[in-house]
Motif scaffolding. Structure first.
Motif, PDB file in Angstrom:
ATOM      1  N   MET A  63       0.852  -1.175   0.000  1.00 38.67           N
ATOM      2  CA  MET A  63       0.000   0.000   0.000  1.00 38.67           C
ATOM      3  C   MET A  63       0.901   1.242   0.000  1.00 38.67           C
ATOM      4  O   MET A  63       1.880   1.307   0.728  1.00 38.67           O
ATOM      5  CB  MET A  63      -0.900  -0.005   1.225  1.00 38.67           C
ATOM      6  CG  MET A  63      -1.813   1.165   1.150  1.00 38.67           C
ATOM      7  SD  MET A  63      -2.820   1.678   2.499  1.00 38.67           S
ATOM      8  CE  MET A  63      -3.623   0.467   3.289  1.00 38.67           C
ATOM      9  N   THR A  64       0.538   2.221  -0.826  1.00 43.36           N
ATOM     10  CA  THR A  64       1.338   3.436  -0.883  1.00 43.36           C
ATOM     11  C   THR A  64       0.858   4.435   0.157  1.00 43.36           C
ATOM     12  O   THR A  64      -0.324   4.477   0.496  1.00 43.36           O
ATOM     13  CB  THR A  64       1.255   4.087  -2.282  1.00 43.36           C
ATOM     14  OG1 THR A  64      -0.093   4.431  -2.527  1.00 43.36           O
ATOM     15  CG2 THR A  64       1.758   3.139  -3.353  1.00 43.36           C
ATOM     16  N   ARG A  65       1.788   5.225   0.627  1.00 47.81           N
ATOM     17  CA  ARG A  65       1.455   6.276   1.603  1.00 47.81           C
ATOM     18  C   ARG A  65       0.971   7.517   0.868  1.00 47.81           C
ATOM     19  O   ARG A  65       1.481   7.844  -0.201  1.00 47.81           O
ATOM     20  CB  ARG A  65       2.681   6.639   2.424  1.00 47.81           C
ATOM     21  CG  ARG A  65       3.087   5.576   3.373  1.00 47.81           C
ATOM     22  CD  ARG A  65       4.246   6.078   4.178  1.00 47.81           C
ATOM     23  NE  ARG A  65       4.367   5.277   5.369  1.00 47.81           N
ATOM     24  CZ  ARG A  65       5.295   5.438   6.264  1.00 47.81           C
ATOM     25  NH1 ARG A  65       6.214   6.373   6.101  1.00 47.81           N
ATOM     26  NH2 ARG A  65       5.348   4.681   7.315  1.00 47.81           N
ATOM     27  N   PRO A  66       0.017   8.243   1.469  1.00 45.65           N
ATOM     28  CA  PRO A  66      -0.417   9.499   0.826  1.00 45.65           C
ATOM     29  C   PRO A  66       0.704  10.537   0.864  1.00 45.65           C
ATOM     30  O   PRO A  66       1.515  10.555   1.780  1.00 45.65           O
ATOM     31  CB  PRO A  66      -1.607   9.944   1.667  1.00 45.65           C
ATOM     32  CG  PRO A  66      -1.712   9.023   2.820  1.00 45.65           C
ATOM     33  CD  PRO A  66      -0.728   7.918   2.651  1.00 45.65           C
ATOM     34  N   HIS A  67       0.721  11.354  -0.149  1.00 46.05           N
ATOM     35  CA  HIS A  67       1.717  12.421  -0.246  1.00 46.05           C
ATOM     36  C   HIS A  67       1.519  13.389   0.923  1.00 46.05           C
ATOM     37  O   HIS A  67       0.382  13.658   1.330  1.00 46.05           O
ATOM     38  CB  HIS A  67       1.543  13.144  -1.588  1.00 46.05           C
ATOM     39  CG  HIS A  67       2.675  14.047  -1.921  1.00 46.05           C
ATOM     40  ND1 HIS A  67       2.799  15.301  -1.402  1.00 46.05           N
ATOM     41  CD2 HIS A  67       3.748  13.851  -2.721  1.00 46.05           C
ATOM     42  CE1 HIS A  67       3.895  15.867  -1.866  1.00 46.05           C
ATOM     43  NE2 HIS A  67       4.489  14.997  -2.674  1.00 46.05           N
ATOM     44  N   PRO A  68       2.609  13.961   1.482  1.00 46.63           N
ATOM     45  CA  PRO A  68       2.467  14.899   2.607  1.00 46.63           C
ATOM     46  C   PRO A  68       1.568  16.096   2.307  1.00 46.63           C
ATOM     47  O   PRO A  68       0.880  16.587   3.196  1.00 46.63           O
ATOM     48  CB  PRO A  68       3.903  15.348   2.877  1.00 46.63           C
ATOM     49  CG  PRO A  68       4.765  14.259   2.337  1.00 46.63           C
ATOM     50  CD  PRO A  68       4.008  13.665   1.187  1.00 46.63           C
ATOM     51  N   LEU A 109      -1.969  15.017   2.899  1.00 43.15           N
ATOM     52  CA  LEU A 109      -2.243  14.954   4.338  1.00 43.15           C
ATOM     53  C   LEU A 109      -2.406  16.352   4.931  1.00 43.15           C
ATOM     54  O   LEU A 109      -3.291  16.582   5.756  1.00 43.15           O
ATOM     55  CB  LEU A 109      -1.129  14.195   5.059  1.00 43.15           C
ATOM     56  CG  LEU A 109      -1.023  12.709   4.728  1.00 43.15           C
ATOM     57  CD1 LEU A 109       0.197  12.095   5.412  1.00 43.15           C
ATOM     58  CD2 LEU A 109      -2.291  11.981   5.119  1.00 43.15           C
TER      59      LEU A 109
END
Length: 142
Positions: free
Chosen positions: A1-6, A9
């Motif tokens: 799973m990819t993390r959302p871009h800062p 957020l």
């Protein structure tokens, strides 16, 4: 799973903070907005006080951003002179004001109300989307 871009957020956090502020200040209540617009009746100045607070909070950040990026000749980053008043601006502001006055809801509170009272707000959001699409279609035809 990819993390959302800062940035996503950060945008989410500030949007959530904005929505909470709207709820706390009562600006999601259409009756309160219409009471502010009713200057000849039972006028409620609370919207003006919320606006003053928002401007006072945001002004230092806008000043910082202006110094950091330079004035740019009035270019708000979109390639247009943001200081120019033209027919498109006047017509858009008029349509926005009429809709705001009739419903007592502007776009920010509409999205907050979508969570709290979805049925009446869905039509408003569909109309706003239709107006945006129409505006873009007219702009593309020019």
């Amino acid at each position: 799973m990819t993390r959302p871009h800062p940035i996503v957020l950060t945008a989410f956090a500030f949007g959530l903070l904005f929505g909470i502020g709207l709820v706390i200040s009562g600006m999601t209540d259409p009756a309160r907005i219409r009471a502010f617009l009713d200057v000849t009746g039972d006028w409620n100045p609370s919207l003006a006080l919320v606006m003053i607070g928002a401007i006072a909070t945001a002004a230092p950040f806008f000043a910082y951003a202006r110094r950091r990026e330079g004035d740019g000749g009035g270019d708000g980053g979109g390639g247009q002179d943001v200081r120019r008043i033209d027919a498109q601006l006047v017509i858009g502001a008029t349509v926005f004001g009429i809709g705001w006055g009739l419903t007592g809801i502007c776009p920010g509170p509409a999205f907050v109300n979508l969570v709290a009272a979805p049925q009446p707000v869905v039509l408003l959001l569909v109309a706003m989307g239709g107006g945006l699409a129409l505006s873009r279609w007219i702009g593309a035809r020019r």
